[in-house]
Design a protein around this motif. Structure first.
Motif, PDB file in Angstrom:
ATOM      1  N   THR A  58       0.767  -1.243   0.002  1.00 27.16           N
ATOM      2  CA  THR A  58       0.036  -0.110   0.031  1.00 27.16           C
ATOM      3  C   THR A  58       0.924   1.243  -0.048  1.00 27.16           C
ATOM      4  O   THR A  58       2.235   1.078   0.163  1.00 27.16           O
ATOM      5  N   GLU A  59       0.349   2.351  -0.278  1.00 29.37           N
ATOM      6  CA  GLU A  59       1.132   3.742  -0.146  1.00 29.37           C
ATOM      7  C   GLU A  59       0.454   4.511   1.012  1.00 29.37           C
ATOM      8  O   GLU A  59       0.608   5.624   1.200  1.00 29.37           O
ATOM      9  N   ARG A  73       2.304   3.010   9.483  1.00 29.46           N
ATOM     10  CA  ARG A  73       2.624   2.525   8.081  1.00 29.46           C
ATOM     11  C   ARG A  73       2.293   0.993   7.602  1.00 29.46           C
ATOM     12  O   ARG A  73       3.202   0.369   8.201  1.00 29.46           O
TER      13      ARG A  73
END
Length: 241
Positions: A58-59, A73
């Protein structure tokens, strides 16, 4: 699993090494080479490799405080994990890969938090709840697709369930009227709990990893020294190559 000095640290764009252990990003996978001594009461050598293969990366970077001093994160909320360690520990299964980053000590900014990651449908749903020192609260729910897409959701009600053996308060998110339940203990400490929890989200029962962290307890001068027992410190490490 061992605290070491700056001389034991090496980093590059794809590798992070601390003493004899290392994390390495190679071919879309995270390889974790372990060469450590386990803690009391069963002190013994732990060696081998753990490989985490993300379904997708993911970003997402989620600030836990408005000023960005703490960030969550979730690199890979869904992944395959392969474990090959000595002492007969070899297995494959479902896993995940995330991290927390910050520029201040956790106990400076938080009193308590819970986090949970639960497989659902073709991906996973994560909940992050925190009581901040300034009296505000974090209430975050994110649904991740198997392709790495992410959607912020309105989480179901926060629901308490049984305290730990050290009486750490625990709660997670669950459909109204459903009571979550621990199905497997992983780590039970005076200020921290990690376990597998069964809950129900949007009508779907699921078992995922849950943690509860009491930072008031962690900051206690009576409890914090216990970390030195569980996490040994070694000085003077030098690389041979």
């Amino acid at each position: 699993m061992t605290d070491r000095g700056a001389s034991a640290l090496r980093t590059s764009r794809t590798e992070f090494r601390v003493g004899p252990s290392a994390l390495r990003w190679r071919g879309g996978r995270l390889e974790i080479d372990v060469d450590e001594m386990s803690s009391l009461p069963l002190v013994s050598r732990v060696r081998g490799r753990i490989t985490v293969t993300p379904d997708a990366v993911t970003e997402v970077e989620a600030p836990l405080l408005p000023d960005g001093t703490h960030v969550w994160r979730p690199f890979a909320p869904s992944a395959t994990i392969d474990v090959d360690l000595n002492r007969g520990w070899q297995w494959s299964g479902h896993g995940y890969f995330d991290a927390n980053f910050g520029t201040r000590a956790l106990e400076q900014d938080f009193r308590y938090w819970t986090w949970g990651r639960f497989p659902t449908g073709d991906g996973a749903t994560c909940f992050y709840d925190a009581e901040r020192r300034d009296g505000t609260h974090l209430e975050l729910g994110v649904r991740f697709g198997g392709d790495g897409t992410a959607e912020v959701i309105d989480p179901p009600p926060r629901t308490r369930f049984n305290r730990t053996l050290w009486a750490v308060r625990r709660e997670t998110r669950a459909d109204p009227g459903y009571r979550p339940k621990q199905v497997k203990a992983m780590l039970d400490a005076p200020f921290y709990s990690r376990s597998a929890i069964r809950t129900r989200i949007d009508g779907e029962e699921t078992v995922g990893v849950h943690e509860a962290l009491d930072l008031d307890r962690f900051a206690s001068p009576l409890i914090k020294p216990m970390l030195a027992v569980r996490v040994p410190r070694r000085r003077g490490w030098t690389f041979r190559d």
